[in-house]
Write a protein that holds these residues in place. Structure first.
Motif, PDB file in Angstrom:
ATOM      1  N   PRO A 287       0.983  -1.380  -0.187  1.00  0.00           N
ATOM      2  CA  PRO A 287       0.294   0.239   0.030  1.00  0.00           C
ATOM      3  C   PRO A 287       0.753   0.866  -0.123  1.00  0.00           C
ATOM      4  CG  PRO A 287      -0.803  -1.293   1.657  1.00  0.00           C
ATOM      5  CD  PRO A 287       0.414  -1.965   0.949  1.00  0.00           C
ATOM      6  N   GLU A 288       2.345   1.364   0.897  1.00  0.00           N
ATOM      7  CA  GLU A 288       3.140   2.118   0.689  1.00  0.00           C
ATOM      8  C   GLU A 288       4.136   2.265  -0.676  1.00  0.00           C
ATOM      9  OE1 GLU A 288       5.282   4.845   0.765  1.00  0.00           O
ATOM     10  OE2 GLU A 288       6.392   4.136   1.981  1.00  0.00           O
ATOM     11  N   THR A 289       3.577   2.275  -1.692  1.00  0.00           N
ATOM     12  CA  THR A 289       4.249   2.418  -3.172  1.00  0.00           C
ATOM     13  C   THR A 289       5.062   3.866  -3.535  1.00  0.00           C
ATOM     14  OG1 THR A 289       3.684   2.227  -5.144  1.00  0.00           O
ATOM     15  CG2 THR A 289       1.780   2.584  -3.623  1.00  0.00           C
ATOM     16  N   ALA A 290       6.167   3.282  -4.132  1.00  0.00           N
ATOM     17  CA  ALA A 290       6.244   4.415  -4.986  1.00  0.00           C
ATOM     18  C   ALA A 290       6.197   5.363  -5.609  1.00  0.00           C
ATOM     19  CB  ALA A 290       7.433   3.772  -5.519  1.00  0.00           C
ATOM     20  N   ASP A 291       5.312   4.844  -6.768  1.00  0.00           N
ATOM     21  CA  ASP A 291       3.777   5.394  -6.524  1.00  0.00           C
ATOM     22  C   ASP A 291       3.084   6.447  -6.506  1.00  0.00           C
ATOM     23  OD1 ASP A 291       3.753   3.874  -8.662  1.00  0.00           O
ATOM     24  OD2 ASP A 291       2.003   2.135  -8.674  1.00  0.00           O
ATOM     25  N   ARG A 292       2.929   6.221  -5.020  1.00  0.00           N
ATOM     26  CA  ARG A 292       2.307   7.597  -4.332  1.00  0.00           C
ATOM     27  C   ARG A 292       2.418   8.748  -4.959  1.00  0.00           C
ATOM     28  NH1 ARG A 292       3.538   6.423   1.342  1.00  0.00           N
ATOM     29  NH2 ARG A 292       1.339   8.050   1.455  1.00  0.00           N
ATOM     30  N   VAL A 293       4.000   9.401  -4.297  1.00  0.00           N
ATOM     31  CA  VAL A 293       5.139  10.101  -4.315  1.00  0.00           C
ATOM     32  C   VAL A 293       4.960  10.720  -5.768  1.00  0.00           C
ATOM     33  CG1 VAL A 293       5.785  10.492  -2.173  1.00  0.00           C
ATOM     34  CG2 VAL A 293       6.893   9.639  -4.498  1.00  0.00           C
ATOM     35  N   ALA A 294       5.475   9.849  -6.880  1.00  0.00           N
ATOM     36  CA  ALA A 294       4.838   9.783  -8.176  1.00  0.00           C
ATOM     37  C   ALA A 294       3.453  10.446  -8.890  1.00  0.00           C
ATOM     38  CB  ALA A 294       5.798   8.471  -8.860  1.00  0.00           C
ATOM     39  N   ALA A 295       2.682   9.769  -8.774  1.00  0.00           N
ATOM     40  CA  ALA A 295       1.262  10.748  -8.323  1.00  0.00           C
ATOM     41  C   ALA A 295       1.216  11.435  -8.453  1.00  0.00           C
ATOM     42  CB  ALA A 295       0.291   9.964  -8.228  1.00  0.00           C
ATOM     43  N   VAL A 296       1.359  12.232  -6.827  1.00  0.00           N
ATOM     44  CA  VAL A 296       1.366  13.242  -6.225  1.00  0.00           C
ATOM     45  C   VAL A 296       2.064  14.630  -7.024  1.00  0.00           C
ATOM     46  CG1 VAL A 296       1.392  14.736  -4.457  1.00  0.00           C
ATOM     47  CG2 VAL A 296       1.269  12.584  -4.377  1.00  0.00           C
ATOM     48  N   VAL A 297       3.614  14.454  -7.643  1.00  0.00           N
ATOM     49  CA  VAL A 297       4.603  14.859  -8.036  1.00  0.00           C
ATOM     50  C   VAL A 297       3.811  15.058  -9.488  1.00  0.00           C
ATOM     51  CG1 VAL A 297       6.678  14.818  -9.537  1.00  0.00           C
ATOM     52  CG2 VAL A 297       6.932  14.381  -7.021  1.00  0.00           C
ATOM     53  N   ALA A 298       3.475  14.372 -10.407  1.00  0.00           N
ATOM     54  CA  ALA A 298       2.689  14.481 -11.731  1.00  0.00           C
ATOM     55  C   ALA A 298       1.565  15.586 -11.143  1.00  0.00           C
ATOM     56  CB  ALA A 298       2.032  13.550 -12.057  1.00  0.00           C
ATOM     57  N   HIS A 299       0.557  15.505 -10.593  1.00  0.00           N
ATOM     58  CA  HIS A 299      -0.274  16.501 -10.683  1.00  0.00           C
ATOM     59  C   HIS A 299       0.087  17.292 -10.102  1.00  0.00           C
ATOM     60  CE1 HIS A 299      -4.683  17.030  -9.970  1.00  0.00           C
ATOM     61  NE2 HIS A 299      -4.271  17.651  -8.864  1.00  0.00           N
TER      62      HIS A 299
ATOM     63  N   VAL B 178      -4.694  14.825  -5.056  1.00  0.00           N
ATOM     64  CA  VAL B 178      -5.746  16.562  -5.393  1.00  0.00           C
ATOM     65  C   VAL B 178      -5.793  16.958  -4.330  1.00  0.00           C
ATOM     66  CG1 VAL B 178      -7.643  16.634  -5.222  1.00  0.00           C
ATOM     67  CG2 VAL B 178      -6.813  14.965  -7.066  1.00  0.00           C
ATOM     68  N   ALA B 179      -5.516  15.931  -3.064  1.00  0.00           N
ATOM     69  CA  ALA B 179      -5.697  16.621  -1.857  1.00  0.00           C
ATOM     70  C   ALA B 179      -4.557  17.447  -1.595  1.00  0.00           C
ATOM     71  CB  ALA B 179      -5.919  14.728  -0.795  1.00  0.00           C
ATOM     72  N   VAL B 180      -3.138  16.602  -2.006  1.00  0.00           N
ATOM     73  CA  VAL B 180      -2.243  18.003  -1.702  1.00  0.00           C
ATOM     74  C   VAL B 180      -2.189  19.255  -2.119  1.00  0.00           C
ATOM     75  CG1 VAL B 180       0.672  17.833  -1.810  1.00  0.00           C
ATOM     76  CG2 VAL B 180      -0.617  15.895  -0.924  1.00  0.00           C
ATOM     77  N   ALA B 181      -2.533  18.491  -3.340  1.00  0.00           N
ATOM     78  CA  ALA B 181      -2.849  20.535  -4.324  1.00  0.00           C
ATOM     79  C   ALA B 181      -3.622  20.908  -3.889  1.00  0.00           C
ATOM     80  CB  ALA B 181      -2.822  19.475  -6.138  1.00  0.00           C
ATOM     81  N   ARG B 182      -4.550  20.592  -2.979  1.00  0.00           N
ATOM     82  CA  ARG B 182      -5.652  21.732  -3.248  1.00  0.00           C
ATOM     83  C   ARG B 182      -5.706  22.303  -1.344  1.00  0.00           C
ATOM     84  NH1 ARG B 182     -11.692  18.914  -3.765  1.00  0.00           N
ATOM     85  NH2 ARG B 182     -12.628  21.080  -2.506  1.00  0.00           N
ATOM     86  N   THR B 183      -4.314  21.372  -0.415  1.00  0.00           N
ATOM     87  CA  THR B 183      -4.146  21.948   1.121  1.00  0.00           C
ATOM     88  C   THR B 183      -2.812  23.101   0.467  1.00  0.00           C
ATOM     89  OG1 THR B 183      -4.666  19.910   2.134  1.00  0.00           O
ATOM     90  CG2 THR B 183      -2.918  21.561   3.079  1.00  0.00           C
ATOM     91  N   LEU B 184      -2.465  22.905  -0.196  1.00  0.00           N
ATOM     92  CA  LEU B 184      -1.235  24.350  -0.446  1.00  0.00           C
ATOM     93  C   LEU B 184      -1.539  24.818  -0.964  1.00  0.00           C
ATOM     94  CD1 LEU B 184       0.854  23.783  -3.288  1.00  0.00           C
ATOM     95  CD2 LEU B 184       1.347  22.130  -1.900  1.00  0.00           C
ATOM     96  N   PHE B 185      -2.546  25.017  -2.390  1.00  0.00           N
ATOM     97  CA  PHE B 185      -3.260  26.077  -2.748  1.00  0.00           C
ATOM     98  C   PHE B 185      -3.717  26.883  -1.996  1.00  0.00           C
ATOM     99  CE2 PHE B 185      -6.013  27.817  -5.680  1.00  0.00           C
ATOM    100  CZ  PHE B 185      -6.102  28.389  -6.484  1.00  0.00           C
ATOM    101  N   ALA B 186      -4.556  26.296  -0.981  1.00  0.00           N
ATOM    102  CA  ALA B 186      -5.572  27.120  -0.698  1.00  0.00           C
ATOM    103  C   ALA B 186      -5.199  27.543   0.774  1.00  0.00           C
ATOM    104  CB  ALA B 186      -6.131  25.555   0.626  1.00  0.00           C
ATOM    105  N   TYR B 187      -3.271  26.961   1.102  1.00  0.00           N
ATOM    106  CA  TYR B 187      -2.714  28.131   2.310  1.00  0.00           C
ATOM    107  C   TYR B 187      -1.972  29.136   1.322  1.00  0.00           C
ATOM    108  CZ  TYR B 187       1.359  28.026   5.505  1.00  0.00           C
ATOM    109  OH  TYR B 187       2.069  28.641   6.166  1.00  0.00           O
ATOM    110  N   ASP B 188      -1.294  28.094  -0.073  1.00  0.00           N
ATOM    111  CA  ASP B 188      -0.946  29.666  -0.848  1.00  0.00           C
ATOM    112  C   ASP B 188      -2.069  30.869  -0.899  1.00  0.00           C
ATOM    113  OD1 ASP B 188       1.925  28.633  -0.842  1.00  0.00           O
ATOM    114  OD2 ASP B 188       1.781  27.658  -2.565  1.00  0.00           O
ATOM    115  N   THR B 189      -3.432  30.672  -1.917  1.00  0.00           N
ATOM    116  CA  THR B 189      -3.841  31.782  -2.496  1.00  0.00           C
ATOM    117  C   THR B 189      -5.090  32.183  -0.944  1.00  0.00           C
ATOM    118  OG1 THR B 189      -5.619  30.377  -2.311  1.00  0.00           O
ATOM    119  CG2 THR B 189      -4.349  30.747  -3.701  1.00  0.00           C
TER     120      THR B 189
END
Ligand SMILES: [Zn+2]
Length: 334
Positions: A19-31, A295-306
């Protein structure tokens, strides 16, 4: 927001079904890239002195040896607990802990918040024991480094589905911890706690039934908890153990909470950090649906930044036992 990232983070358990696959961070970077939000910052490695502020020398040595004696491509569990490792996992874990140190250094220099997109995660790692997919307690190593170098107070905020038993174990010496998590659930710890040390550090553990909580209830709970904790402690730094396995649909956790909570958490953290002038470093913990995690990481940091405004809250949405705990905390003398 800067994203502390290194391709090395994908070398832990590369190609292993877990479950804690390398794809997790790769997917976040891609998004993040697709949204124009990927602004990378290279991590440092955590030095021995930094690891030793949290972990025992015996455990650090053991983790190193147990990884490095594996053949390339083979995996095994750490002898201390349920953390699957491969030959390069120690090297990756040292850079994961260092990544959060880099994030807090950057933020503390007044340059803005940073998100350490690290793996393996950290909050289950205790001083002498890796467990629960974690080798070193990344958030704790970075928080302790900050406290040691500045003599200032630091608060670790943990909204992962699971209780950060490893982080709670090292509260004190200027380090405070506030967590919500499912209980009873892995790792079995995380009963209600509402404690202040003689030095004024706090240890607040808020269990949520694994049957879940409403999205409004979760947001209101965090709005109250975060504002109260920050007003009480006036921390100079906040390290966020950002685990998104609490989200509805997560294959490992799932408290039934909607994705809009990710925006709310970003907005709330921005609000309290700005009010107190605190440095903020996020670090990735759980979250096991790679697409949802991006999506979740993007939404958190976008809300923080804006500077998105935190949503209105309704105390009635918070389950009664949790509301009682928050009211008890609110009554603490300043
Ligand atoms: Zn988790």
């Amino acid at each position: 927001m800067k994203i502390v990232y290194d391709p090395l983070y994908e070398e832990h358990l590369r190609g292993v079904a877990h479950p804690e696959t390398a794809d997790r961070v790769a997917a976040v970077v891609a998004h993040l890239r697709s949204r124009g939000l990927f602004d990378p910052l290279a991590p440092q490695d955590a030095g021995e002195a930094a690891l030793l502020r949290v972990h025992t020398r015996g455990y650090i040595e053991r983790a190193k040896q147990e990884c490095e004696r594996l053949d390339q491509g083979s995996v095994a569990e750490l002898s201390t607990g349920d953390t699957v490792v491969g030959q390069r996992s120690y090297e990756v874990a040292v850079r994961a802990a260092g990544g959060v140190m880099t994030a807090i250094d950057y933020a503390a220099a007044g340059r803005g918040a940073a998100f350490a997109l690290v793996r393996p995660p950290g909050h289950h790692a205790e001083p002498a024991r890796g467990m629960g997919f974690c080798m070193f307690n990344n958030a704790a190593v970075a928080a302790r480094a900050f406290a040691a170098e500045t003599g200032q107070r630091v608060l670790i905020v943990d909204f992962d589905y699971h209780h950060g038993n490893g982080t709670q174990a090292i509260v004190g010496g200027g380090l405070s911890y506030v967590s919500t998590h499912a209980h009873p659930a892995y790792p079995g710890t995380g009963v209600r706690s509402l404690r202040r040390t003689a030095e004024g550090d706090i240890d607040v553990s808020v269990p949520i039934t694994p049957f879940g909580i409403s999205t409004e209830g979760f947001i209101t709970l965090w709005a109250t908890l975060l504002r109260q904790a920050v007003a009480l402690l006036q921390p100079h730094a906040i390290v966020v153990s950002a685990g998104y396995d609490y989200l509805s649909g997560d294959p490992v956790g799932d408290l039934g909470v909607g994705i809009e909570s990710a925006d709310a958490l970003g907005a709330l953290l921005r609000e309290v950090a700005q009010e107190r002038g605190a440095a903020v470093a996020f670090c990735l913990e759980g979250g096991y649906d790679p697409v949802q995690l991006g999506v979740a990481v993007a939404r958190t940091l976008f809300a923080y930044d804006t500077g998105t405004v935190a949503p209105e809250t309704d105390p009635r949405a918070v389950p009664a036992p949790i509301r009682a705990q928050l009211e008890e905390m609110a009554a603490w003398p300043e």
